[in-house]
Every structure is written in C-alpha cells, then in structure tokens.
Design a protein around this motif. Structure first.
Motif, PDB file in Angstrom:
ATOM      1  N   TYR A  62       0.966  -1.162  -0.151  1.00 29.80           N
ATOM      2  CA  TYR A  62      -0.032  -0.230  -0.066  1.00 29.80           C
ATOM      3  C   TYR A  62       0.746   1.198   0.041  1.00 29.80           C
ATOM      4  O   TYR A  62       0.635   2.051  -0.757  1.00 29.80           O
ATOM      5  N   ASN A 103      -7.418  -2.210   6.650  1.00 30.97           N
ATOM      6  CA  ASN A 103      -8.256  -1.153   7.129  1.00 30.97           C
ATOM      7  C   ASN A 103      -7.039  -0.221   7.625  1.00 30.97           C
ATOM      8  O   ASN A 103      -7.065   0.988   7.386  1.00 30.97           O
ATOM      9  N   ILE A 106      -5.442   1.464   4.762  1.00 32.71           N
ATOM     10  CA  ILE A 106      -6.295   2.340   4.015  1.00 32.71           C
ATOM     11  C   ILE A 106      -6.447   3.647   4.977  1.00 32.71           C
ATOM     12  O   ILE A 106      -6.053   4.812   4.065  1.00 32.71           O
ATOM     13  N   ASN A 107      -6.690   3.611   6.096  1.00 34.96           N
ATOM     14  CA  ASN A 107      -6.616   4.562   7.003  1.00 34.96           C
ATOM     15  C   ASN A 107      -5.460   5.440   7.068  1.00 34.96           C
ATOM     16  O   ASN A 107      -5.310   6.492   6.854  1.00 34.96           O
ATOM     17  N   HIS A 108      -4.120   4.663   7.006  1.00 32.41           N
ATOM     18  CA  HIS A 108      -2.690   5.428   6.895  1.00 32.41           C
ATOM     19  C   HIS A 108      -2.955   6.121   5.620  1.00 32.41           C
ATOM     20  O   HIS A 108      -2.179   7.392   5.734  1.00 32.41           O
ATOM     21  N   LEU A 109      -3.166   5.453   4.501  1.00 35.88           N
ATOM     22  CA  LEU A 109      -3.169   6.421   3.206  1.00 35.88           C
ATOM     23  C   LEU A 109      -4.189   7.770   3.215  1.00 35.88           C
ATOM     24  O   LEU A 109      -3.724   8.701   2.968  1.00 35.88           O
ATOM     25  N   ASN A 110      -5.199   7.356   4.019  1.00 34.39           N
ATOM     26  CA  ASN A 110      -6.304   8.553   3.990  1.00 34.39           C
ATOM     27  C   ASN A 110      -5.659   9.737   4.880  1.00 34.39           C
ATOM     28  O   ASN A 110      -5.647  10.728   4.553  1.00 34.39           O
ATOM     29  N   LYS A 111      -5.148   9.077   5.928  1.00 35.69           N
ATOM     30  CA  LYS A 111      -4.627   9.902   6.830  1.00 35.69           C
ATOM     31  C   LYS A 111      -3.636  11.157   6.258  1.00 35.69           C
ATOM     32  O   LYS A 111      -3.172  12.197   6.476  1.00 35.69           O
ATOM     33  N   LYS A 113      -2.679  11.359   3.131  1.00 32.14           N
ATOM     34  CA  LYS A 113      -3.050  11.820   2.138  1.00 32.14           C
ATOM     35  C   LYS A 113      -2.000  12.030   0.876  1.00 32.14           C
ATOM     36  O   LYS A 113      -1.679  13.020   0.456  1.00 32.14           O
ATOM     37  N   ASP A 146      -8.479   3.540  -6.901  1.00 27.15           N
ATOM     38  CA  ASP A 146      -8.947   3.856  -5.887  1.00 27.15           C
ATOM     39  C   ASP A 146      -8.836   2.745  -4.633  1.00 27.15           C
ATOM     40  O   ASP A 146      -8.349   1.495  -4.979  1.00 27.15           O
ATOM     41  N   ALA A 147      -9.022   2.959  -3.352  1.00 26.72           N
ATOM     42  CA  ALA A 147      -8.389   1.955  -2.365  1.00 26.72           C
ATOM     43  C   ALA A 147      -9.115   0.639  -2.539  1.00 26.72           C
ATOM     44  O   ALA A 147      -8.375  -0.318  -2.512  1.00 26.72           O
TER      45      ALA A 147
ATOM     46  N   GLU B 230     -16.340  17.479   5.679  1.00 24.72           N
ATOM     47  CA  GLU B 230     -15.614  16.492   6.320  1.00 24.72           C
ATOM     48  C   GLU B 230     -15.071  17.119   7.803  1.00 24.72           C
ATOM     49  O   GLU B 230     -14.787  18.232   7.585  1.00 24.72           O
TER      50      GLU B 230
END
Lengths: 195, 306
Positions: A62, A103, A106-111, A113, A146-147, B230
């Motif tokens: 990821y 999860n 994906i959270n790490h990627l979102n955080k 950015k 996308d994720a 958000e």
C-alpha cells in the motif's frame, strides 16, 4: 537483510496453516488463535511470527516505503492484540487479521493523503521477467486506483488470494469483487495504453 | 493484463526490515499496557457506577430537586471516586479543577438495566489523572445532546466510537476545536433522556448516567446552517467567524446523518426570520454559503451539500 518474494500463493497470508511446537505440543493456527482468544499472549506472538512476512508485504504494497509499512504493521498488530477476544471464530483468524491490516493501511493512506511513490523502491528490487520501466509503469498505474480496487489487485496478484477468498475477506458478494476487479483491470489497461 | 500482473507479482521482491520483529514485539507490549489500563479503568468505572446508583437512590427519596441538598452532597467522602454530582443552572453545569496538559484517554460506555453510563477518563502525562480539569457540560436540543467542553485537555488518545447497542445514545464524537488547550466531546441522543453528570476522581473522569424520560413535543424550527464538510479545520473556522465576526449567539457545530459536519448559526421560529438573518449576514459581507433547514426536533440532522 532478508529478501522475501512478494508473490506467495496462499502459503503465506491465507496460507495453509503452519504449525508450531509449544511446550511439547503441536499447535496449528486455529489452536493458537483459540489460545490467543483466551488471553494467551505467547500464542498471539506465535501467530504474528508465522505471518510477519505476509503482514509486512501487504502493508508495504500500500505505501511502498519501509517506515510507513512498519507503522501500519504496528497499528494492525496492536489493534488485533487488544481485540482478539472479540474474534467470534478462531477458524477465521487469518481473514479477520488481514481485514484489520487492510483497514489500517487504507486509514494510513487517507490520513497521510499522499501517494506513495514506487519509483525509488523499484531501484533496489531484484530482477525477474519484467523490466524495471514496466514495473514502474505498473506500480504507478496501481497507485492511481481507488483504495477498493487497489486492495483487490494487491490481494489477487501480489498476494495470490482467490476471488472467493477476497470476497470473504472484504465481506462483500463475489459478484461485487468480480465487478471491481474488472473495473480495476480496465483502468489499468487504459493507464498503460493497452486499449 | 491479468498475465502481466501475475508476472509482475512474481517478479517483485522486497527487503524484510531487520526491526520487523521489534515492531511487532513493541505493538504487542503496547497492547498489553493498554489492556492493563483498561482493566483498571473498568474497576474504577464499576466503583463509580455503584456510587452513582447509591446517590440516585438517595435522590429518589424526594430531595433531588433541592439545590441545597445537592450542595450538601458535594465532597462526601467514601463514595468510590465520586467528587460530586453536577447541578445544571438552566442548561449549563461546570466542574473540575483548573489544570493543563490532560488527555482524553478513554470513553467507555456501559449498560446496566434501564440505565446507561459513559465514563470519560482523563490522563496526565500518559497515566490516569487524579482530578478532571475544569470542564463545562451544555444541554442542547435539535437534536438532544450534551456538549462537554474540557479545558486544559490538549489531546484525545481515546478511540471514540458510538456504542453499538445503546438504546439512548446515537453517537459520541468530537468537535473541531481551534483552541489547542481544550477539546469538545458530544454525546447525542436517539430519544428523550434524563441524565446525571458526576465528577470522578482517582482516576479522573466525567461520568454521565442516562435513563429514559418522557418524550417531549418540540416545535418545528428553521436552522440557518452551512453545507456539510468532512471533519476539519474549515468547520472550526466557520464556527469562529460566525461567532466573533458576525456576532452569532447560538453558533454551534453539528454532525449530520452522513457523519460530516456543519455549523449552525441559529434556530429561528419561521423561515422568514431565518432568511432575514441570512440577508443581514450577507449585507455584513458573509463570504461562505448558509442555507435554511427545517428541523423538527427529531434526533438526526441531514447532510446538505454545497
């Protein structure tokens, strides 16, 4: 430094259960998971020992860098440790853990950015039948998915899961996984100008 | 494409970091520490719950509405960590001691018969704090909720989630707070409830005890609000701007049914009144969108895009 192969068809992550000897007893993943669920910390440690390479591979797929991958591994192991008592069926330990790991990734990627860049990673990688330029193109194309689509590509082509296993892992119908996979493949083709 | 990906997968090697074992070991140790802390909190929580139920029983004897009695109860010793049960003056109550550098370590929910409880546990330098820092509790409607303003709290290490099987609690969430020396938490309700707020010491916490109340009929009102966004700084900026630059009296942040946030400038009795206020704000130079939403006192607010 140890080199591991990224592609490990089902012997790693979902893998046919490896077994261990603990205190003279021969324990498989299910038994270890059952013990971990009952509060046996050593059993949990053994489960992680068994899966550490696969765990790291997925995390790395990821983010493509060592530091972030280790952060994801740390978070996933911690979350699994504090919630293993809630695991309903030890048979599904691997699926359950992989879901936590995905999860966390994906959270790490979102955080953060940020799109992890594969380019520098490819420098140090071993050869194989695919040229370095081709690898870079593929990596970049996978990165742009996308994720949800990225997860399916990673699990299927880098980790060797079957579609049915991915559906189970992501808790969604098989048809949905197939649709997302097709969509992801079309996107990749377009990005790599194969259409 | 499929074959190409398969070849690609087979061809990629990565280096396994030498400290992978160490990372896994430390994560497990962190988990052990967290579980030990949680056990200690649960013990404190149960003790506090017993004390609250005891106090509630005494209150139920018929004196709970007498403020003098409540004052006399303050500081009673031997009630398992309960410092005092807060008394609301209109819609506001306050407690705690002036302090700084605390952290919200955990938000635990528990159900016991008809009652439910939420314990907000506070940490100081990573360990349970002795007394909660100064805090306020505000009662609000549209929807029914309690807002906890925690002063001197600079971080939230707790994983805050809505309880899964609550009969009364819709959600527990934080608000965007631009002041880095305080934090705000919201407990929103699914239905009409009565609640009691207590200050707990050793370890420090704020304990909410919630029980059912008769449903009340609320009139339809008109909210002047921003679009949903958000969770992030922009929500806090809108709240500050509406409060300080445009003199909004009842400006607040809310979470909508889709989990995004918006800022409400006020609630008005008629749509015309809300539109008049909107015109006034626009004349003053308001440079972000506000819209009118009809709200009927139901316990959920809608998502509204730009």
């Amino acid at each position: 430094m140890v080199l591991i192969k990224l592609f490990c068809p089902l012997t790693g992550l979902m893998g046919k259960d490896r077994s261990y000897s603990k205190g003279g007893l021969h324990l498989d993943t299910k038994e270890l998971a059952w013990k971990a669920q009952k509060g046996d910390h050593e059993a949990f440690g053994l489960l992680m020992e068994n899966r550490k390479e696969a765990i790291y591979r997925v995390a790395y797929s990821y983010v493509k860098n060592r530091e972030d991958a280790l952060d994801i591994v740390s978070e996933a192991v911690y979350k699994a440790f504090v919630s293993v008592r809630k695991l309903k069926n030890p048979d599904y330990f691997n699926t359950w853990f992989t879901r936590i790991l995905i999860n966390c990734a994906i959270n790490h990627l979102n955080k953060n950015k940020k799109l992890a860049s594969f380019h520098h990673t490819v420098e140090g990688e071993a050869g194989g039948g695919v040229s370095r330029e081709e690898k870079i193109d593929l990596y970049s194309a996978i990165d742009s998915l996308d994720a949800g689509e990225k997860t399916i590509i990673i699990l299927m082509y880098l980790e060797g899961f079957t579609l049915r296993e991915i559906a189970e892992l992501l808790e969604c119908p098989l048809g949905t996984v197939k649709t997302r996979l097709n969509k992801a493949l079309i996107s990749l083709r377009v990005k790599l100008q194969e259409v | 494409m499929s074959d190409r990906l398969k070849d690609f997968g087979k061809s990629v090697d990565i280096e396994l970091p030498e400290d992978l074992d160490g990372v896994i070991y430390r994560a497990i140790e962190r988990g052990k520490l967290d579980m030990r802390r949680k056990k200690s909190r649960v013990r404190a929580f149960k003790g506090a719950m017993c004390a609250v139920f005891l106090l509630a029983a005494v209150f139920a004897a018929g004196v709970n509405t007498v403020p003098a009695f409540a004052e006399a109860m303050e500081g009673i010793q031997g009630l398992a960590g309960i410092v005092r049960v807060l008394q609301f003056d209109r819609d506001r109550a306050a407690g705690g001691e002036l302090t700084d550098g605390q952290d919200i370590g955990a938000v635990d929910w528990e159900k016991g018969g008809e009652e439910e409880s939420i314990l907000v546990s506070l940490l100081a330098e990573g360990s349970p704090a002795g007394l909660p820092g100064s805090f306020e509790v505000l009662k609000e409607q549209y929807p029914g909720r309690l807002v906890l303003k925690l002063h001197g709290v600079r971080g939230i290490s707790a994983d805050i989630t809505a309880p899964e099987n609550s009969e009364y609690v819709e959600d527990i969430y934080r608000l965007v707070t631009l002041d880095d020396s305080s934090q705000r938490l919201v407990v929103s309700f699914k239905k009409a409830v009565d609640y009691q707020v207590a200050e707990v010491e050793d370890p420090a916490g704020i304990l909410l005890t919630i029980k059912p109340a008769a449903a009340e009929s609320l009139p339809e009102l008109f909210s002047l609000r921003t679009p949903s966004l958000e969770f992030g700084e922009q929500v806090g900026v809108w709240e500050e701007v509406l409060t300080w630059e445009y003199g909004g009296k009842d400006v607040r942040q809310l979470k909508d049914s889709q989990g995004t946030f918006f800022v409400e400038e006020g609630l008005y009795e008629s749509e015309g009144e809300a539109l008049d206020r909107l015109g006034e704000l626009q004349e003053m130079g308001l440079d972000f969108p506000l819209m009118v939403e009809k709200v009927d006192g139901l316990y959920s607010r809608e998502y509204m895009g730009q």
